[in-house]
Design a protein around this motif. Structure first.
Motif, PDB file in Angstrom:
ATOM      1  N   TYR A  54       0.831  -1.205   0.000  1.00 27.40           N
ATOM      2  CA  TYR A  54       0.000   0.000   0.000  1.00 27.40           C
ATOM      3  C   TYR A  54       0.869   1.259   0.000  1.00 27.40           C
ATOM      4  O   TYR A  54       1.912   1.302   0.649  1.00 27.40           O
ATOM      5  CB  TYR A  54      -0.920   0.008   1.231  1.00 27.40           C
ATOM      6  N   ARG A  96     -10.857   3.717   9.519  1.00 27.39           N
ATOM      7  CA  ARG A  96     -10.696   3.756   8.069  1.00 27.39           C
ATOM      8  C   ARG A  96     -10.127   5.117   7.687  1.00 27.39           C
ATOM      9  O   ARG A  96     -10.541   6.150   8.203  1.00 27.39           O
ATOM     10  CB  ARG A  96     -12.029   3.512   7.383  1.00 27.39           C
ATOM     11  N   THR A 173     -11.239   4.955   2.903  1.00 31.00           N
ATOM     12  CA  THR A 173     -10.642   3.822   2.194  1.00 31.00           C
ATOM     13  C   THR A 173     -10.508   2.628   3.149  1.00 31.00           C
ATOM     14  O   THR A 173     -11.488   2.083   3.598  1.00 31.00           O
ATOM     15  CB  THR A 173      -9.268   4.222   1.620  1.00 31.00           C
ATOM     16  N   LEU A 174      -9.273   2.255   3.438  1.00 36.31           N
ATOM     17  CA  LEU A 174      -9.009   1.109   4.302  1.00 36.31           C
ATOM     18  C   LEU A 174      -8.441   1.558   5.648  1.00 36.31           C
ATOM     19  O   LEU A 174      -7.889   2.645   5.763  1.00 36.31           O
ATOM     20  CB  LEU A 174      -7.988   0.171   3.639  1.00 36.31           C
ATOM     21  N   SER A 175      -8.545   0.683   6.622  1.00 36.07           N
ATOM     22  CA  SER A 175      -7.853   0.895   7.893  1.00 36.07           C
ATOM     23  C   SER A 175      -6.579   0.056   7.870  1.00 36.07           C
ATOM     24  O   SER A 175      -6.446  -0.877   7.070  1.00 36.07           O
ATOM     25  CB  SER A 175      -8.736   0.462   9.062  1.00 36.07           C
ATOM     26  N   PRO A 177      -5.641  -2.185  10.130  1.00 40.23           N
ATOM     27  CA  PRO A 177      -5.976  -3.590  10.382  1.00 40.23           C
ATOM     28  C   PRO A 177      -6.472  -4.317   9.133  1.00 40.23           C
ATOM     29  O   PRO A 177      -6.167  -5.501   8.931  1.00 40.23           O
ATOM     30  CB  PRO A 177      -7.078  -3.494  11.451  1.00 40.23           C
ATOM     31  N   GLN A 178      -7.218  -3.610   8.272  1.00 36.31           N
ATOM     32  CA  GLN A 178      -7.679  -4.238   7.019  1.00 36.31           C
ATOM     33  C   GLN A 178      -6.507  -4.509   6.082  1.00 36.31           C
ATOM     34  O   GLN A 178      -6.474  -5.525   5.393  1.00 36.31           O
ATOM     35  CB  GLN A 178      -8.706  -3.330   6.334  1.00 36.31           C
ATOM     36  N   MET A 179      -5.542  -3.602   6.054  1.00 37.76           N
ATOM     37  CA  MET A 179      -4.362  -3.801   5.207  1.00 37.76           C
ATOM     38  C   MET A 179      -3.585  -5.034   5.640  1.00 37.76           C
ATOM     39  O   MET A 179      -3.028  -5.764   4.811  1.00 37.76           O
ATOM     40  CB  MET A 179      -3.443  -2.580   5.265  1.00 37.76           C
ATOM     41  N   LYS A 181      -4.697  -7.741   6.654  1.00 36.12           N
ATOM     42  CA  LYS A 181      -5.382  -8.968   6.232  1.00 36.12           C
ATOM     43  C   LYS A 181      -5.172  -9.263   4.748  1.00 36.12           C
ATOM     44  O   LYS A 181      -5.604 -10.321   4.272  1.00 36.12           O
ATOM     45  CB  LYS A 181      -6.879  -8.853   6.535  1.00 36.12           C
ATOM     46  N   ASN A 182      -4.530  -8.350   4.041  1.00 29.70           N
ATOM     47  CA  ASN A 182      -4.205  -8.603   2.641  1.00 29.70           C
ATOM     48  C   ASN A 182      -3.299  -9.835   2.550  1.00 29.70           C
ATOM     49  O   ASN A 182      -2.350  -9.980   3.324  1.00 29.70           O
ATOM     50  CB  ASN A 182      -3.502  -7.371   2.054  1.00 29.70           C
ATOM     51  N   GLU A 186       0.100 -10.455   4.627  1.00 31.26           N
ATOM     52  CA  GLU A 186       0.147 -11.514   5.636  1.00 31.26           C
ATOM     53  C   GLU A 186       1.321 -12.459   5.400  1.00 31.26           C
ATOM     54  O   GLU A 186       2.041 -12.815   6.338  1.00 31.26           O
ATOM     55  CB  GLU A 186      -1.152 -12.312   5.627  1.00 31.26           C
TER      56      GLU A 186
END
Length: 214
Positions: A54, A96, A173-175, A177-179, A181-182, A186
């Motif tokens: 990212y 987010r 967009t994303l947080s 923590p969400q990044m 999980k990519n 990971e």
């Protein structure tokens, strides 16, 4: 009935027991030092994995230094816990994010100077399209997205809900923590944590035992 008992004895048995106890103590010290190392280094490894996928500034996903003179604004808060190798936990919490964290352009509404009917210089808004680069590719956020002030902290993108001027909502967009999980993130994190854990443990065991462990 005659009998014979044969006893076995290890030479220098007491010394051997002492050496084993010393090894246990040194092993415990190596484990303790490894845990301390991993807790200090892992957040940096994780942030590197995130920015590898990212387009976010590494400093935003790295814990603030305790010696920092000024508080740094972060995209997420990080909590590191655990006192043993198998209990280390690194917890990320965060909202987010707006596209401002992903090289948003323009960063503020563009204006141009022009003359009105009385010859006075006035500023008028120039047409613009808000874009951001989240994962290596710059994309427009939509023709109906516009920039506006956000509680005096700069301009962020908004979008109108419905056909009127209001209500509006901020684009998110994303947080962090969400990044995390990519899938690619990971895999990179797990690989680096395993590699780093083994390297630091071998390093500290080598120091404690006085031998080179690879």
């Amino acid at each position: 009935m005659p009998s014979e008992t044969i006893k076995m004895q290890i030479r220098s048995y007491r010394k051997l027991l002492g050496d084993l106890r010393a090894i246990d103590e040194r092993t415990a010290k190596a484990i303790k030092a490894t845990v301390k190392d991993i807790k200090a280094r892992a957040p940096s490894w994780i942030s590197k994995a995130v920015v590898g996928v990212y387009n976010i500034n590494k400093s935003e996903v790295t814990p603030a230094s305790s010696s920092a003179r000024r508080p740094q604004k972060k995209a997420a808060s990080v909590r590191v816990s655990g006192e043993t190798i198998d209990s280390i936990a690194i917890t990320y919490m965060g909202r987010r994010l707006t596209p401002t964290h992903f090289d948003m352009k323009p960063k503020q509404r563009p204006w141009r100077s022009t003359k009105d009917e009385r010859g006075r210089t006035v500023k008028r808004a120039k047409p613009y399209t808000v874009t951001a680069e989240i994962k290596g590719q710059r994309k427009g956020l939509g023709a109906d997205v516009f920039l506006a002030s956000s509680k005096g902290t700069g301009e962020i993108p908004f979008q109108r809900i419905g056909s009127g001027r209001t209500p509006i909502k901020a684009i998110k967009t994303l947080s962090v923590p969400q990044m995390l999980k990519n899938v690619q993130v990971e895999e990179t994190i797990q690989g680096k944590l395993n590699e780093g854990l083994e390297e630091r443990f071998n390093h500290h065991m080598s120091r404690q035992l006085g031998i080179n462990i690879k």
